[in-house]
Motif scaffolding. Structure first.
Motif, short mmCIF file in Angstrom:
data_model
loop_
_atom_site.label_atom_id
_atom_site.label_comp_id
_atom_site.label_asym_id
_atom_site.label_seq_id
_atom_site.Cartn_x
_atom_site.Cartn_y
_atom_site.Cartn_z
N THR A 1 -4.91 -4.03 2.62
CA THR A 1 -4.25 -4.73 3.72
C THR A 1 -3.59 -3.77 4.71
OG1 THR A 1 -2.33 -5.07 2.30
CG2 THR A 1 -3.91 -6.88 2.46
N TYR A 2 -3.55 -2.48 4.39
CA TYR A 2 -3.03 -1.48 5.32
C TYR A 2 -3.66 -0.14 4.97
CZ TYR A 2 -0.08 1.80 7.81
OH TYR A 2 0.35 2.80 8.64
N SER A 3 -3.99 0.63 6.00
CA SER A 3 -4.49 1.98 5.82
C SER A 3 -4.11 2.77 7.06
CB SER A 3 -6.02 1.97 5.64
OG SER A 3 -6.50 3.29 5.47
N GLY A 4 -3.22 3.73 6.91
CA GLY A 4 -2.78 4.49 8.07
C GLY A 4 -1.83 5.60 7.67
N SER B 1 2.28 7.07 8.30
CA SER B 1 3.61 6.85 8.86
C SER B 1 4.65 7.64 8.07
CB SER B 1 3.99 5.36 8.86
OG SER B 1 4.15 4.89 7.55
N LEU C 1 -2.09 3.79 1.90
CA LEU C 1 -2.73 2.50 2.02
C LEU C 1 -2.05 1.52 1.08
CD1 LEU C 1 -4.91 2.06 -0.58
CD2 LEU C 1 -6.01 3.89 0.67
N THR D 1 -3.32 -5.40 -1.71
CA THR D 1 -2.65 -6.65 -2.08
C THR D 1 -3.51 -7.34 -3.13
OG1 THR D 1 -1.66 -6.84 0.11
CG2 THR D 1 -1.72 -8.84 -1.23
N LYS E 1 1.83 -6.07 -4.28
CA LYS E 1 1.22 -5.02 -3.47
C LYS E 1 1.41 -3.68 -4.16
CE LYS E 1 2.06 -7.49 0.77
NZ LYS E 1 2.53 -7.46 2.13
N VAL F 1 -9.14 -1.22 5.97
CA VAL F 1 -8.47 -2.53 5.88
C VAL F 1 -9.53 -3.62 5.77
CG1 VAL F 1 -7.04 -4.18 7.14
CG2 VAL F 1 -6.43 -1.76 7.12
#
Length: 156
Positions: free
Chosen positions: A76-79, A81, A88, A91, A97, A110
């Motif tokens: 549900t997320y890949s980036g 920060s 990543l 879920t 998660k 994603v």
């Protein structure tokens, strides 16, 4: 939900004091530990740390060490920060998660459905680390960060 919170409280008290509460709710067969998503040795545990509370389990090994999903779910997320660096989020069906951080490389995008054996990335030292390649494994259940050792069977 009350049972889950009781387990979390019991785990936190056990972690902090070394004492096990009498009458603690036993773990059910369906809630056994998943295999650790990687290999290596633990270098930082979930809990109080000199720089503040550490909300994950860090496992060190060589740069490029394989990281698997550990449990089935959907990316549900890949980036990238801040302190987590390249990371990543997977879920799972129960809305829990799992965060995989400090990655050298992402291997999934994603929206990708993953099984427990799917390669999701490679260990690195991105973000805020001590310079060693490592996986920062974080678990979020019911909006709360919990000790990954409650979910995954990882090395000491």
């Amino acid at each position: 939900m009350l049972t889950t919170r009781m387990r979390r409280c019991t785990a936190m008290i056990t972690l902090a004091t070394g004492l096990v509460l009498a009458g603690a709710v036993p773990t059910q067969a369906a809630e056994r530990f998943a295999p650790c998503p990687t290999t290596g040795h633990a270098i930082k545990e979930f809990g109080p740390a000199p720089t503040g509370f550490h909300y994950g389990l860090n496992i060190a090994n060589a740069t490029g060490t394989l990281i698997k999903a550990g449990l089935a779910g959907k990316v549900t997320y890949s980036g990238t920060s801040g302190g987590l660096g390249k990371h990543l989020v997977v879920t799972h069906a129960d809305a829990t998660k799992t965060v995989y951080a400090h990655l050298w490389k992402h291997s999934v995008a994603v929206g990708t459905a993953v099984s427990s054996s799917t390669k999701v990335g490679e260990m690195g030292a991105t973000g805020t680390t001590d310079g060693r390649a490592q996986l920062h494994l974080q678990v979020i259940a019911d909006g709360e960060k919990i000790n990954p050792r409650q979910q995954y069977k990882c090395p000491q």
